[in-house]
Design an enzyme around this catalytic site. Structure first.
Site, PDB file in Angstrom:
ATOM      1  N   GLU A   1      -4.322  -7.503   4.710  1.00 43.45           N
ATOM      2  CA  GLU A   1      -3.465  -6.404   5.198  1.00 43.45           C
ATOM      3  C   GLU A   1      -2.594  -6.918   6.328  1.00 43.45           C
ATOM      4  O   GLU A   1      -3.063  -7.651   7.202  1.00 43.45           O
ATOM      5  CB  GLU A   1      -4.344  -5.255   5.704  1.00 43.45           C
TER       6      GLU A   1
ATOM      7  N   GLU B   1      -8.853   2.209  -1.870  1.00 42.76           N
ATOM      8  CA  GLU B   1      -9.619   1.923  -0.653  1.00 42.76           C
ATOM      9  C   GLU B   1     -10.265   3.175  -0.081  1.00 42.76           C
ATOM     10  O   GLU B   1      -9.683   4.251  -0.093  1.00 42.76           O
ATOM     11  CB  GLU B   1      -8.657   1.337   0.383  1.00 42.76           C
TER      12      GLU B   1
ATOM     13  N   ARG C   1       0.870  -1.154   0.000  1.00 35.15           N
ATOM     14  CA  ARG C   1       0.000   0.000   0.000  1.00 35.15           C
ATOM     15  C   ARG C   1       0.914   1.214   0.000  1.00 35.15           C
ATOM     16  O   ARG C   1       1.909   1.234   0.757  1.00 35.15           O
ATOM     17  CB  ARG C   1      -0.864   0.010   1.270  1.00 35.15           C
TER      18      ARG C   1
ATOM     19  N   HIS D   1      -8.912   6.843   2.387  1.00 36.75           N
ATOM     20  CA  HIS D   1      -9.286   7.089   3.787  1.00 36.75           C
ATOM     21  C   HIS D   1     -10.468   8.049   3.925  1.00 36.75           C
ATOM     22  O   HIS D   1     -10.444   8.969   4.753  1.00 36.75           O
ATOM     23  CB  HIS D   1      -8.070   7.607   4.563  1.00 36.75           C
TER      24      HIS D   1
ATOM     25  N   TYR E   1      -2.718  11.512   7.029  1.00 41.67           N
ATOM     26  CA  TYR E   1      -2.951  10.091   7.302  1.00 41.67           C
ATOM     27  C   TYR E   1      -1.989   9.225   6.507  1.00 41.67           C
ATOM     28  O   TYR E   1      -1.716   9.492   5.329  1.00 41.67           O
ATOM     29  CB  TYR E   1      -4.396   9.689   6.915  1.00 41.67           C
TER      30      TYR E   1
ATOM     31  N   GLU F   1     -13.748  -0.982   6.249  1.00 34.81           N
ATOM     32  CA  GLU F   1     -13.060  -1.174   7.535  1.00 34.81           C
ATOM     33  C   GLU F   1     -13.801  -0.477   8.676  1.00 34.81           C
ATOM     34  O   GLU F   1     -13.633  -0.848   9.829  1.00 34.81           O
ATOM     35  CB  GLU F   1     -11.631  -0.674   7.467  1.00 34.81           C
TER      36      GLU F   1
ATOM     37  N   TRP G   1     -10.697  11.966   8.375  1.00 36.55           N
ATOM     38  CA  TRP G   1      -9.242  11.752   8.511  1.00 36.55           C
ATOM     39  C   TRP G   1      -8.854  10.484   7.783  1.00 36.55           C
ATOM     40  O   TRP G   1      -9.525   9.456   7.908  1.00 36.55           O
ATOM     41  CB  TRP G   1      -8.871  11.588   9.984  1.00 36.55           C
TER      42      TRP G   1
ATOM     43  N   ARG H   1     -13.612  -4.937   3.189  1.00 40.21           N
ATOM     44  CA  ARG H   1     -12.481  -4.540   4.021  1.00 40.21           C
ATOM     45  C   ARG H   1     -12.668  -4.750   5.527  1.00 40.21           C
ATOM     46  O   ARG H   1     -11.774  -4.476   6.305  1.00 40.21           O
ATOM     47  CB  ARG H   1     -12.190  -3.041   3.805  1.00 40.21           C
TER      48      ARG H   1
ATOM     49  N   ASP I   1      -4.942   4.019  -0.079  1.00 40.97           N
ATOM     50  CA  ASP I   1      -6.064   4.258   0.821  1.00 40.97           C
ATOM     51  C   ASP I   1      -6.483   5.729   0.753  1.00 40.97           C
ATOM     52  O   ASP I   1      -5.738   6.616   1.155  1.00 40.97           O
ATOM     53  CB  ASP I   1      -5.622   3.914   2.267  1.00 40.97           C
TER      54      ASP I   1
END
Ligand code: GCO
Ligand code: MG
Length: 408
Positions: free
Chosen positions: A345, A242, A147, A218, A159, A268, A408, A289, A216
Site C-alpha cells: 500500500e 480487505e 484501491r 473496513h 470511510y 492492519e 468505521w 495486512r 476495503d
C-alpha cells in the site's frame, strides 16, 4: 559499543507521528516509527516512561534478545501500544545494524528477490465520475493497482472517500482534528451492499480487466454480509477484498470462503502472529495486512510473513499516511527481500511530512524501491519536526442509521 541515548520525537506535519531515535556510544543513529493513529501519546509515553531506561547501556547489536526482553519483560502480552513501542525499538536497531554494515537493510534480510515493489494507490470519489477521474490520474502516474472506495448514495461522509469533492486526496487518514472527541459518521450496510457491485462493473467496463482493483470493507460487514459481497463482486476479479468482516473472530472468514473465491486480506489492526493463527493455518486469507509499525517491527514481521509463506499466503503490508516514512521504508526493505511478496500500500505523504522526514525510496511506473542508502534510508530532521506541534486527532466513529455504534 552500546545504546547511549533514546529520544521520542512527536511531530505533526499535517498529521501526528511518533518517532524513536536511538543513538549508540559511537554516535550511530537509528530511527523507528511508533505512530498509532489516534492514540499516539500512549506509545510515546510507553517508550519514554517505560522502555528508554531499559535500553540505555544495552548492546545495540543484540536485536533478537532486545525484542524478547521487551516482549516477555512487559509481562502483559500483545496489544497495539506495546507492539508499536517494540516495533519502533526494533526498527531503530535494524537501521543501526545496517548502517554499521554499510548496507541497505534489505541486504541483511536476504537481498533482493525482485527489482521493485509493486504498490497500489487509493482512488476514491464521492460519486463514480470523481472515482473514475481518480483512477485515470493514478494510471497516468503509472500505478498498475488501485484501491477503489466511493460514496454510497443516501449516505454522507463515509470511510475512504474525501469529503472535499472530486480530485481532492482522501484526507481522513491523518485522523480528524475534531477537538476532544471523534467526528461521527453514519453508515448503512444494506445500501452499500446494493451499490458497490455496480461500481465495480462500471470500472471494469471503463478501464478493462488488466488493472488490479482492491477494495476495503473496513470491518463494516457481518460475516454473512461479507460472504454476499465477496460473491457479488467475484465477476470483477478483485485483487483483494480487505477487512471484509471484523477479523478478530478469525473463524468468521470460514463463512466467506464457503461462498466466494474473491481473495481476502486482513490484519492492519492486528499486532502479533497470534491474531492470524487460524486465518493462516486454515488458509482463510490470501494477504497479511499488518504494518511493520504495529506488529513488533522487522524481527516480528519477518517471522509472521515466513509463517504465512508456508501456507501460500502473501504480504500486503499496510502503508497509509499514518504510517510514517520510517515505517514505510521498513516495509519496503521487507517487501524487496521476502519471497512471498504480494503488494504494498502506498499513500504518498504530504509536503510538510517530507520536510521532516528525508526519504530515499523512489517511485517509478507503479513500483517503489527502498534505495541503497545504508540502513532504512530515512532520516528525521529534528529542527523541522520541532516546528509542527502535536494536535490531538481522532479517527471517526461510525453509527448505523438508528444510532447504534458500528465499525468505521
Ligand atoms: C488502509 C486502512 C486505513 C486506516 C488508517 C487508520 O487500508 O490503509 O484501512 O485507511 O483507516 O490506517 O489509521
Ligand atoms: Mg484498510
Amino acid at each position: 559499543m552500546s545504546i547511549e541515548s533514546v529520544d521520542v520525537i512527536v511531530t505533526s506535519p499535517g498529521r501526528n507521528f511518533v518517532t524513536l531515535k536511538v543513538t549508540t556510544s559511537d554516535g550511530v543513529v537509528g530511527w523507528g516509527d511508533a505512530t498509532l493513529n489516534g492514540r499516539e501519546l500512549s506509545v510515546a509515553s510507553y517508550l519514554s516512561d517505560h522502555l528508554a531506561s531499559m535500553l540505555i547501556g544495552r548492546d545495540e547489536d543484540r536485536i533478537e534478545d532486545t525484542w524478547q526482553y521487551l516482549y516477555r519483560g512487559a509481562y502483559w502480552r500483545r496489544g497495539p501500544v506495546t507492539m508499536a513501542a517494540i516495533a519502533a525499538v526494533d526498527m531503530a536497531l535494524w537501521d543501526i545494524k545496517a548502517k554499521k554494515a554499510g548496507m541497505p537493510l534489505y541486504q541483511l534480510l536476504g537481498g533482493a528477490s525482485r527489482d521493485g515493489v509493486r504498490v497500489y494507490a487509493h482512488a476514491s470519489g464521492t460519486d463514480f465520475a470523481a472515482l473514475s477521474n481518480a483512477i485515470t490520474g493514478y494510471r497516468e502516474l503509472g500505478f498498475t493497482a488501485v484501491r477503489v472506495q466511493t460514496g454510497v448514495p443516501g449516505l454522507g461522509q463515509i470511510y475512504g472517500v474525501s469529503a472535499a469533492g472530486p480530485g481532492v486526496r482522501y484526507d481522513y487518514e491523518p485522523a480528524k482534528r475534531s477537538g476532544d472527541r471523534p467526528a461521527e459518521e453514519t453508515w448503512d450496510t444494506r445500501q452499500y451492499l446494493n451499490h458497490m457491485p455496480g461500481v465495480f462493473a462500471k470500472i471494469r467496463e471503463e478501464f478493462g480487466t488488466d488493472l488490479r482493483l482492491l477494495h476495503d470493507g473496513h470491518h463494516r460487514m457481518s460475516p454473512i454480509e461479507a460472504a454476499r459481497f465477496a460473491k457479488d463482486v467475484e465477476p470483477y476479479d478483485l485483487f483483494w477484498l480487505e477487512d471484509a468482516t471484523p477479523g478478530e473472530d478469525q473463524t468468521a472468514l470460514r463463512l466467506i470462503r464457503q461462498h466466494s473465491t474473491t481473495p481476502l486480506a486482513i490484519g492492519e489492526v492486528f499486532n502479533t502472529v497470534y491474531d492470524y493463527q487460524t486465518l493462516i493455518t486454515e488458509r482463510l486469507i490470501d494477504y497479511v495486512r499488518s504494518a511493520v509499525t504495529h506488529t513488533g517491527g522487522i524481527t516480528a514481521m519477518k517471522k509472521l510473513l515466513d509463517f504465512a509463506a508456508i501456507y501460500g499466503i502473501r504480504s500486503g503490508i499496510h502503508g497509509p499516511t499514518d504510517i510514517s516514512p520510517v515505517g514505510m521504508a521498513a516495509a519496503l526493505h521487507l517487501d524487496l527481500a521476502i519471497h512471498n511478496f504480494g503488494i504494498q500500500e502506498y499513500m504518498p505523504h504530504n509536503e510538510q511530512t517530507l520536510e521532516v522526514f528525508q526519504t530515499s525510496f523512489t517511485f517509478d511506473k507503479g513500483f517503489l524501491h527502498p534505495g541503497d542508502q545504508p540502513g532504512l534510508g530515512v532520516e528525521l530532521d529534528e529542527e523541522a519536526a520541532g516546528a509542527f506541534e502535536y494536535t490531538k486527532a481522532y479517527l471517526p466513529v461510525n453509527r448505523l442509521l438508528d444510532g447504534t455504534v458500528h465499525d468505521w
